[in-house]
Design a protein around this motif. Structure first.
Motif, PDB file in Angstrom:
ATOM      1  N   MET A  20       0.829  -1.211   0.000  1.00 18.37           N
ATOM      2  CA  MET A  20       0.000   0.000   0.000  1.00 18.37           C
ATOM      3  C   MET A  20       0.869   1.269   0.000  1.00 18.37           C
ATOM      4  O   MET A  20       0.348   2.373  -0.032  1.00 18.37           O
ATOM      5  CB  MET A  20      -0.904   0.018   1.237  1.00 18.37           C
ATOM      6  N   SER A  21       2.188   1.123   0.096  1.00 18.57           N
ATOM      7  CA  SER A  21       3.063   2.299   0.186  1.00 18.57           C
ATOM      8  C   SER A  21       3.089   3.043  -1.141  1.00 18.57           C
ATOM      9  O   SER A  21       2.830   2.468  -2.202  1.00 18.57           O
ATOM     10  CB  SER A  21       4.488   1.879   0.547  1.00 18.57           C
ATOM     11  N   ARG A  22       3.408   4.346  -1.073  1.00 19.17           N
ATOM     12  CA  ARG A  22       3.467   5.141  -2.294  1.00 19.17           C
ATOM     13  C   ARG A  22       4.574   4.653  -3.217  1.00 19.17           C
ATOM     14  O   ARG A  22       4.400   4.602  -4.434  1.00 19.17           O
ATOM     15  CB  ARG A  22       3.698   6.616  -1.944  1.00 19.17           C
ATOM     16  N   SER A  23       5.711   4.245  -2.628  1.00 19.14           N
ATOM     17  CA  SER A  23       6.807   3.717  -3.451  1.00 19.14           C
ATOM     18  C   SER A  23       6.326   2.547  -4.292  1.00 19.14           C
ATOM     19  O   SER A  23       6.595   2.476  -5.493  1.00 19.14           O
ATOM     20  CB  SER A  23       7.968   3.226  -2.565  1.00 19.14           C
ATOM     21  N   ALA A  24       5.628   1.607  -3.641  1.00 21.81           N
ATOM     22  CA  ALA A  24       5.154   0.422  -4.365  1.00 21.81           C
ATOM     23  C   ALA A  24       4.153   0.817  -5.440  1.00 21.81           C
ATOM     24  O   ALA A  24       4.157   0.271  -6.548  1.00 21.81           O
ATOM     25  CB  ALA A  24       4.528  -0.567  -3.384  1.00 21.81           C
ATOM     26  N   ARG A  25       3.312   1.803  -5.134  1.00 18.93           N
ATOM     27  CA  ARG A  25       2.241   2.187  -6.067  1.00 18.93           C
ATOM     28  C   ARG A  25       2.744   2.936  -7.297  1.00 18.93           C
ATOM     29  O   ARG A  25       2.120   2.879  -8.359  1.00 18.93           O
ATOM     30  CB  ARG A  25       1.177   3.026  -5.342  1.00 18.93           C
ATOM     31  N   VAL A  26       3.848   3.681  -7.154  1.00 15.91           N
ATOM     32  CA  VAL A  26       4.356   4.414  -8.331  1.00 15.91           C
ATOM     33  C   VAL A  26       5.312   3.564  -9.172  1.00 15.91           C
ATOM     34  O   VAL A  26       5.697   3.977 -10.267  1.00 15.91           O
ATOM     35  CB  VAL A  26       5.076   5.741  -7.952  1.00 15.91           C
ATOM     36  N   ALA A  27       5.694   2.393  -8.681  1.00 17.62           N
ATOM     37  CA  ALA A  27       6.697   1.578  -9.380  1.00 17.62           C
ATOM     38  C   ALA A  27       6.134   0.957 -10.648  1.00 17.62           C
ATOM     39  O   ALA A  27       4.962   0.592 -10.710  1.00 17.62           O
ATOM     40  CB  ALA A  27       7.196   0.476  -8.450  1.00 17.62           C
ATOM     41  N   ASP A  28       6.993   0.839 -11.658  1.00 17.78           N
ATOM     42  CA  ASP A  28       6.631   0.046 -12.834  1.00 17.78           C
ATOM     43  C   ASP A  28       6.644  -1.430 -12.462  1.00 17.78           C
ATOM     44  O   ASP A  28       5.827  -2.203 -12.933  1.00 17.78           O
ATOM     45  CB  ASP A  28       7.638   0.309 -13.967  1.00 17.78           C
ATOM     46  N   VAL A  29       7.605  -1.793 -11.599  1.00 18.31           N
ATOM     47  CA  VAL A  29       7.692  -3.171 -11.107  1.00 18.31           C
ATOM     48  C   VAL A  29       7.838  -3.146  -9.589  1.00 18.31           C
ATOM     49  O   VAL A  29       8.931  -2.921  -9.065  1.00 18.31           O
ATOM     50  CB  VAL A  29       8.889  -3.929 -11.732  1.00 18.31           C
ATOM     51  N   PRO A  30       6.749  -3.330  -8.842  1.00 19.80           N
ATOM     52  CA  PRO A  30       6.846  -3.413  -7.383  1.00 19.80           C
ATOM     53  C   PRO A  30       7.134  -4.854  -6.959  1.00 19.80           C
ATOM     54  O   PRO A  30       6.378  -5.757  -7.309  1.00 19.80           O
ATOM     55  CB  PRO A  30       5.460  -2.967  -6.908  1.00 19.80           C
ATOM     56  N   VAL A  31       8.238  -5.048  -6.243  1.00 18.20           N
ATOM     57  CA  VAL A  31       8.572  -6.391  -5.732  1.00 18.20           C
ATOM     58  C   VAL A  31       8.253  -6.389  -4.239  1.00 18.20           C
ATOM     59  O   VAL A  31       8.990  -5.796  -3.446  1.00 18.20           O
ATOM     60  CB  VAL A  31      10.062  -6.726  -5.974  1.00 18.20           C
ATOM     61  N   VAL A  32       7.128  -6.995  -3.855  1.00 12.52           N
ATOM     62  CA  VAL A  32       6.710  -6.994  -2.453  1.00 12.52           C
ATOM     63  C   VAL A  32       7.315  -8.220  -1.783  1.00 12.52           C
ATOM     64  O   VAL A  32       6.738  -9.309  -1.775  1.00 12.52           O
ATOM     65  CB  VAL A  32       5.171  -6.971  -2.319  1.00 12.52           C
ATOM     66  N   ASP A  33       8.514  -8.039  -1.269  1.00 22.57           N
ATOM     67  CA  ASP A  33       9.266  -9.158  -0.711  1.00 22.57           C
ATOM     68  C   ASP A  33      10.363  -8.586   0.184  1.00 22.57           C
ATOM     69  O   ASP A  33      10.767  -7.423   0.041  1.00 22.57           O
ATOM     70  CB  ASP A  33       9.888  -9.978  -1.856  1.00 22.57           C
ATOM     71  N   ASN A  34      10.850  -9.416   1.099  1.00 23.17           N
ATOM     72  CA  ASN A  34      11.986  -9.039   1.934  1.00 23.17           C
ATOM     73  C   ASN A  34      13.212  -8.866   1.029  1.00 23.17           C
ATOM     74  O   ASN A  34      13.496  -9.718   0.191  1.00 23.17           O
ATOM     75  CB  ASN A  34      12.228 -10.148   2.957  1.00 23.17           C
ATOM     76  N   ILE A  35      13.945  -7.781   1.205  1.00 22.08           N
ATOM     77  CA  ILE A  35      15.114  -7.498   0.367  1.00 22.08           C
ATOM     78  C   ILE A  35      16.148  -8.639   0.445  1.00 22.08           C
ATOM     79  O   ILE A  35      16.856  -8.923  -0.512  1.00 22.08           O
ATOM     80  CB  ILE A  35      15.753  -6.146   0.767  1.00 22.08           C
ATOM     81  N   LEU A  36      16.165  -9.329   1.572  1.00 21.79           N
ATOM     82  CA  LEU A  36      17.081 -10.452   1.785  1.00 21.79           C
ATOM     83  C   LEU A  36      16.776 -11.607   0.825  1.00 21.79           C
ATOM     84  O   LEU A  36      17.658 -12.369   0.451  1.00 21.79           O
ATOM     85  CB  LEU A  36      16.920 -10.943   3.233  1.00 21.79           C
ATOM     86  N   ARG A  37      15.505 -11.742   0.447  1.00 23.95           N
ATOM     87  CA  ARG A  37      15.117 -12.773  -0.524  1.00 23.95           C
ATOM     88  C   ARG A  37      15.051 -12.186  -1.939  1.00 23.95           C
ATOM     89  O   ARG A  37      15.386 -12.869  -2.910  1.00 23.95           O
ATOM     90  CB  ARG A  37      13.740 -13.351  -0.161  1.00 23.95           C
ATOM     91  N   ALA A  38      14.596 -10.916  -2.044  1.00 23.98           N
ATOM     92  CA  ALA A  38      14.298 -10.335  -3.365  1.00 23.98           C
ATOM     93  C   ALA A  38      15.550 -10.130  -4.211  1.00 23.98           C
ATOM     94  O   ALA A  38      15.562 -10.465  -5.397  1.00 23.98           O
ATOM     95  CB  ALA A  38      13.550  -9.019  -3.198  1.00 23.98           C
ATOM     96  N   ILE A  39      16.608  -9.570  -3.613  1.00 22.54           N
ATOM     97  CA  ILE A  39      17.807  -9.276  -4.424  1.00 22.54           C
ATOM     98  C   ILE A  39      18.431 -10.556  -4.989  1.00 22.54           C
ATOM     99  O   ILE A  39      18.648 -10.640  -6.212  1.00 22.54           O
ATOM    100  CB  ILE A  39      18.827  -8.435  -3.616  1.00 22.54           C
ATOM    101  N   PRO A  40      18.692 -11.595  -4.160  1.00 26.69           N
ATOM    102  CA  PRO A  40      19.236 -12.829  -4.759  1.00 26.69           C
ATOM    103  C   PRO A  40      18.288 -13.445  -5.789  1.00 26.69           C
ATOM    104  O   PRO A  40      18.734 -14.029  -6.772  1.00 26.69           O
ATOM    105  CB  PRO A  40      19.397 -13.766  -3.553  1.00 26.69           C
ATOM    106  N   ASN A  41      16.973 -13.282  -5.571  1.00 27.35           N
ATOM    107  CA  ASN A  41      16.006 -13.861  -6.506  1.00 27.35           C
ATOM    108  C   ASN A  41      16.050 -13.154  -7.858  1.00 27.35           C
ATOM    109  O   ASN A  41      16.000 -13.802  -8.910  1.00 27.35           O
ATOM    110  CB  ASN A  41      14.597 -13.775  -5.891  1.00 27.35           C
TER     111      ASN A  41
END
Lengths: 246, 246
Positions: B186-207
């Motif tokens: 629901m954050s503004r960052s996520a809403r303005v993104a072309d690609v919102p990755v809703v995940d823990n950064i610890l999992r998202a970056i390696p993924n």
């Protein structure tokens, strides 16, 4: 902007006040690193709750007030975040129900203990407990087990604002009536509480005080009825629904 | 217990690793107070998400990888929390997609900028950007607007891990493709993104790195199809459902 300049009707009033008090808490050596992270967890749950006191939390605040008024020896436990966020409000609550304030820290250092006791005294507290540390809660690691013999060790009703699941469980095992303020209804602290108040501490403490003042002249059967009718499981379920449903 | 001693199959592995890295970040002057509070907010959302990468977040990570591979000049923006939590993982991702790493801080001080650049270099980064600060993002307060002319100012695809709603919106207004990693859908960052990755950064970056390596030999039409089929609104809705429904 200093805190007194934040308009009471500002849509983000509680959030701005919180931010100010947390910053001041860090400056004074009251708020710990873990306290800042815990503050963030609380913010997220409060956001999902709609940053409001839901009806089930108000009913829990009323049951908490009745328990504190019925108690022979009520004690309000104070950690770093509680002291930073609601020092004057904790003093007002303790006055309204005749409770002791006792400082208890997850990361206990003598320096933080003294800073917090002083902060509470600056906000009108007299006789802050927790520094004697001449008794222990069984089944808890050494530093977190320390309590005052004439404080929490002797209390029949304890209000524990904010989280420490192990400590909440150990206090519950001692057979004390436990009131917990925690924004996460799934937390262990909330689940072991006799009265879980799922609300922001900034709203919950003044709300319990308001209920206590309203109930100040109530007779014992009335207070016992309020306490007896309170259902912790239904309260937690209602809070979880409010968080999940938005 | 040092980080290397945390068993990979420990049920709280990610949480313990995170705690360790945040503590180290504070020691090194990388993690700010606001960073600790933001860390707590993330913990709460990750808890509600079940501390797992949901299918929609995995699809977003794949679309993010495709965007980064298609880019003429991809840049990975790094703030204090990202640097503290996933320094080596950020370096690996930048290597896999040929991106620059650029340090950008909400609370910018030269000391923190240098500490973070050094921390990234300790984890294998070469040529960290952000210190030149010779360009500005329009419509943002001075310190937060600073970027490198040959970094984010020149980028066509920017990955912005973790929150700063105003900055995310200003970058989006510049017409750059924006990939945001944020646990709050629901954050503004996520809403303005072309690609919102809703995940823990610890999992998202390696993924994202794993997907980029899988797609390294894919042709342009394949990457464009992955990007074209990605639906940010459906992704946010799926994440919000996962958080609300538990």
């Amino acid at each position: 902007m200093v805190e007194a300049e934040i308009p009471a009707d500002h849509p983000r009033h509680d959030s701005l006040v919180t931010r100010h008090r947390v910053e001041a808490g860090v400056e004074k050596g009251i708020t710990s690193r873990q306290g800042l992270i815990a503050q963030g967890r609380g913010e997220a749950f409060d956001y999902l709750l709609g940053e409001r006191t839901i009806p089930s939390a108000d009913a829990a605040a009323r049951a908490a007030a009745a328990h504190l008024l019925l108690a022979d020896h009520p004690v309000v436990s104070v950690n770093g975040n509680a002291a930073a966020l609601v020092p004057a409000e904790l003093v007002a609550l303790a006055d309204a129900v005749g409770a002791d304030l006792e400082v208890n820290l997850f990361n206990r250092t003598e320096e933080r203990m003294r800073a917090i006791a002083e902060h509470l005294r600056d906000h009108g507290a007299t006789g802050v407990k927790g520094l004697a540390a001449d008794a222990r809660i069984p089944n808890l690691a050494h530093e977190r087990a320390k309590v005052d013999a004439d404080g929490i060790a002797d209390a029949d009703v304890v209000l524990v604002p904010l989280e420490d699941g192990d400590r909440a469980a150990a206090l519950s095992d001692l057979g004390k009536v436990e009131i917990v303020i925690d924004l996460n209804p799934m937390s262990r602290s909330a689940r072991v509480a006799d009265v879980p108040v799922v609300d922001n501490i900034l709203r919950a403490i003044p709300n319990i005080t308001t209920h206590a003042r309203e109930l100040a002249d109530a007779d014992r059967p009335t207070l016992e009825r309020i306490v007896g009718e309170f259902d912790p499981e239904a309260t937690l379920a209602a809070a979880e629904r409010a968080i999940r449903d938005g």
